[in-house]
Design a protein around this motif. Structure first.
Motif, PDB file in Angstrom:
ATOM      1  N   THR A  86    -128.180-104.461  27.643  1.00 36.03           N
ATOM      2  CA  THR A  86    -127.468-104.674  28.902  1.00 36.03           C
ATOM      3  C   THR A  86    -127.553-106.155  29.258  1.00 36.03           C
ATOM      4  O   THR A  86    -128.648-106.705  29.389  1.00 36.03           O
ATOM      5  CB  THR A  86    -128.084-103.828  30.028  1.00 36.03           C
ATOM      6  N   GLN A 140    -126.197 -98.727  26.931  1.00 30.14           N
ATOM      7  CA  GLN A 140    -125.886 -99.860  26.051  1.00 30.14           C
ATOM      8  C   GLN A 140    -127.147-100.247  25.297  1.00 30.14           C
ATOM      9  O   GLN A 140    -128.262-100.158  25.835  1.00 30.14           O
ATOM     10  CB  GLN A 140    -125.375-101.057  26.861  1.00 30.14           C
ATOM     11  N   VAL A 164    -128.983-101.052  35.380  1.00 31.43           N
ATOM     12  CA  VAL A 164    -129.326-100.527  34.056  1.00 31.43           C
ATOM     13  C   VAL A 164    -128.869 -99.068  34.021  1.00 31.43           C
ATOM     14  O   VAL A 164    -129.319 -98.256  34.846  1.00 31.43           O
ATOM     15  CB  VAL A 164    -130.836-100.639  33.784  1.00 31.43           C
ATOM     16  N   VAL A 212    -132.762-105.453  28.430  1.00 30.84           N
ATOM     17  CA  VAL A 212    -131.882-106.116  29.392  1.00 30.84           C
ATOM     18  C   VAL A 212    -132.022-107.624  29.217  1.00 30.84           C
ATOM     19  O   VAL A 212    -133.136-108.145  29.092  1.00 30.84           O
ATOM     20  CB  VAL A 212    -132.226-105.718  30.846  1.00 30.84           C
TER      21      VAL A 212
END
Length: 736
Positions: free
Chosen positions: A318, A315, A335, A408
């Motif tokens: 995240t 992604q 992750v 993240v």
């Protein structure tokens, strides 16, 4: 005899002295004189004019003799002539064929094509090549060793070409037998008469291993920097001058392989394992007519991985949600990253490391990540939304050659301490028809939640808690408004369930904190009334099948069908529509719903104002009611005179259904002449051989009575007369 004139004679070679003709004198001629190609044995008696041969002519020495004959008067002057006399010598079969070698040697490859010659034998006959005297026929007399019922080799009777038979192409193996000796015979007179001259010769054949083999699996490193095309393997046919080709096992946009006219296989461009890691294709060899020479070889290619792909974050960002009361050390998320290199190798092994944390408050090490799994954990304490509602992490993901940064965000969310509350505790009732389509929204409901919006603590999940044991209804939630839509999930049936008393509950996907529980505020209810719709009648079965013998009597009962109306109305048979009937007529009996004989049809029934249809299928079993007959595509005959050992193949057939295979018994009628003259022997389940028992047959047509039995249930027997001709035959072994 006759006056002097040009004449042609045909004389067989050999045979000794003979008179050919007598020329008569015409005055004033008193004598004759001959000159030309007399070969010392052709002469004329001067006074009587008798032309004769004083010896034997030889076709192999001279085929034509050209002579001149004159008539003379008493003074020796020519009265008439010269007249041309031509003697044509006719060949007789007086020379045996001779092979041009005393022994032949040949090599054949394992799995060679049946019928493809690998060597030739050749014989010469000095007789006239335009006559059968020099027409040669080759055959194999003996085969040493001969381990199978059929010969492993065959020879072309006209050309002397030796090739593997079908059996030989399959069984020849140098590991089992590497040398064979054939005794090859040659006959003149095209091999059709018993008085032909014969010669034979030994042919030594060596069996060698097949050259046509699939190479072992080929390994090619991806993204090669070599100049392409690159030779990766080679194949070789057992036959010379073949055309090699490649065809795909898989349908690909392009096949990056080629093959040369010499059988060299090339990869035509660099390969990418991440695009395709294996290739399978076939190599074939063809002759100049496009026919396959060898069985196709399957070539298998494995593309070997190199580390040419960096890690990729699954992604772009995240997002992980963590409740304020999450305990230190707990797993809060993962992750995810991937590597396009080969799985389960060091090239695709990924390791994770937190590179930075923003903000670094209250400490800079609030999180840690498991280096081989990417699992993210709280380091040692719970988070507080008052300290920060969001943390941004940079996670370094690396393989042995590449590195990637994954972003993240950790959102600190309010704990789930508020329950959903319905705006109505009772939505009254809804009325729908039983034929309402699946997926139709019948009611909208609404509850609210005081927790932080757009989190698992505030998202509402609606479920039917009571009143719907068969999951007839389903409720979907709009995630932005938390509005619920009650939909039809399964077909309704007024007769089965006319009313539903539904109780709905509202919950969160996130667990409630301790000491907080759902209560009646999270419940609502409503009723669903189902209205009746006139439905068509229903058959107990969609298809009715049965099986009967073909000799079943007309009007025999073969099946019974049943139907009912869901509303309880009476049901009556409307009509039968025939799809296929073989010489019979189908009827129905409305009072009993019983169906007499038919083959394929469908039945209509009526209940109220509705109709339904069911298919009726009747399979007919065959009865053994057809006698066996002879099935001859050609007349039966034997060549006159019969010499013994001849036989002809006869065939029986039967119009009845053969469930497995035909099996006939052949026998001769119990008549004296028949059993004295003929004999019959089994060949297989449908054929037999008929043979004469002696050679004393006249040249005429015979009637041979034969008994055929089909061995059915019950068995049927038939006496048939087979007409057999005893006839003079042509050189092709057919009746004149």
């Amino acid at each position: 005899s006759g006056p002097l004139k040009d004449m042609d004679f045909s004389v067989q070679e050999g045979g000794g002295p003979r008179i050919l003709h007598q020329f008569t004198l015409e005055p004033p001629a008193v004598s004759f004189r001959i000159s030309g190609e007399t070969a010392g044995i052709i002469d004329i008696e001067p006074k009587t004019g008798i032309l004769y041969i004083n010896g034997s002519l030889d076709w192999e020495t001279k085929q034509v003799h050209k002579l001149q004959v004159e008539s003379l008067d008493e003074s020796g002057n020519v009265v008439k002539g010269p007249s041309a006399v031509t003697i044509h010598v006719e060949d007789i079969n007086d020379n045996p064929p001779e092979f041009d070698q005393t022994r032949y040697f040949g090599i054949v490859r394992q799995n060679s094509r049946p019928g493809k010659p690998f060597m030739y034998v050749n014989a010469i006959d000095r007789d006239d090549p335009t006559t059968p005297h020099a027409q040669l026929s080759y055959s194999i007399l003996h085969h040493f060793p001969n381990p199978y019922d059929e010969m492993l080799f065959q020879i072309d009777s006209s050309t002397g070409a030796i090739s593997p038979s079908k059996t030989g192409s399959y069984y020849l193996d140098p590991q089992k037998q590497d040398t064979f000796t054939l005794v090859v015979s040659v006959k003149d007179m095209a091999g059709t008469t018993t008085n032909a001259f014969t010669s034979s010769v030994d042919v030594i054949i060596l069996v060698r291993e097949s050259l046509w083999k699939a190479p072992p699996t080929i390994h090619i490193k991806e993204n090669s920097t070599e100049a392409h095309p690159v030779n990766i393997s080679k194949v070789q046919s057992n036959e010379p001058d073949v055309i090699y080709d490649i065809f795909e096992k898989e349908k690909l946009p392009r096949l990056p392989f080629s093959i040369s006219k010499n059988g060299d296989i090339y990869v035509t461009e660099p390969l990418d394992r991440e695009e395709k890691d294996t290739y399978t294709f076939f190599v074939v060899s063809k002759d100049n007519k496009g026919e396959l020479v060898d069985k196709p070889l399957q070539i298998h290619i494995i593309v070997e991985d190199i580390n040419d792909n960096p890690p990729v974050c699954q992604q772009d960002l995240t997002v992980i949600e963590v409740q304020e009361n999450e305990m230190g050390g707990n797993h809060i998320g993962t992750v995810f990253a991937t590597d396009m290199d080969k799985e389960d190798t060091l090239n695709s092994r990924l390791q994770f490391k937190i590179q930075s944390q923003e903000p670094e408050f209250p400490t800079n090490n609030l999180f840690y990540i498991q280096q081989d799994t990417g699992n993210l954990h709280l380091a040692g304490r719970s988070l507080s939304k008052r300290d920060s509602a969001k943390y941004s992490l940079k996670v370094l993901v690396s393989d042995r050659a590449f590195q990637t940064i994954c972003d993240v965000e950790v959102h600190v969310i309010d704990i789930n301490d508020q329950i959903p509350i319905f705006e109505k505790s009772d939505y009254d009732n809804v009325t729908v028809a039983e034929n309402i389509p699946i997926g139709t929204v019948i009611l909208e409901i609404q509850a609210t939640d005081g927790d932080e919006p757009a989190t698992g603590s505030s998202l509402i999940v609606y479920q039917v808690k009571e009143g719907d044991p068969n999951n007839t209804f389903i409720i979907e939630t709009d995630s932005e408004t938390n509005r619920g839509f009650v939909k039809i999930n399964k077909a309704l049936d007024f007769e089965t369930m006319p009313v539903y008393n539904l109780v709905i509950n509202a919950t969160n996907p996130e667990p409630l904190v301790e000491n907080v529980q759902y209560n009646s505020s999270s419940l609502t209810m409503f009723k669903v009334f189902v209205t009746n719709v006139d439905e068509p009648p229903v058959f107990l079965k969609p298809i009715y099948k049965t099986e009967v013998s073909e000799d079943i009597p007309v009007n025999t009962l073969v099946m019974t069908v049943e139907a009912y109306d869901p509303e309880g109305d009476s049901v009556r048979v409307s009509k039968i529509v025939l799809k296929e009937v073989q010489g019979k007529y189908a009827q129905y009996l409305p009072n009993t719903r019983k169906i007499p004989f038919l083959q394929k049809s469908y039945l209509l029934v009526e209940g109220g104002s509705q109709k339904s249809k069911a298919f009726l299928i009747l399979h007919l079993r065959d009865v053994n009611d057809n006698s066996p007959q002879l099935a001859m595509d050609y007349p039966a005959f034997f060549c006159y005179p019969v010499i013994g050992g001849e036989r002809t193949l006869i065939q029986a057939t039967d119009a009845d259904e053969q469930l497995f295979y035909s099996k006939f018994t052949f026998s001769l009628a119990d008549e004296m002449n028949t059993r004295n003259n003929w004999e019959i022997s089994k060949f297989n389940a449908t054929h037999a051989y008929l043979s004469p028992k002696h050679a004393n047959f006249e040249e005429k047509e015979y009637n041979v009575p034969i008994i055929l039995n089909d061995n059915g249930d019950p068995p049927l027997e038939n006496k048939v007369n087979l007409k057999v001709s005893i006839c003079k035959c042509s050189s092709e072994n057919s009746c004149f």
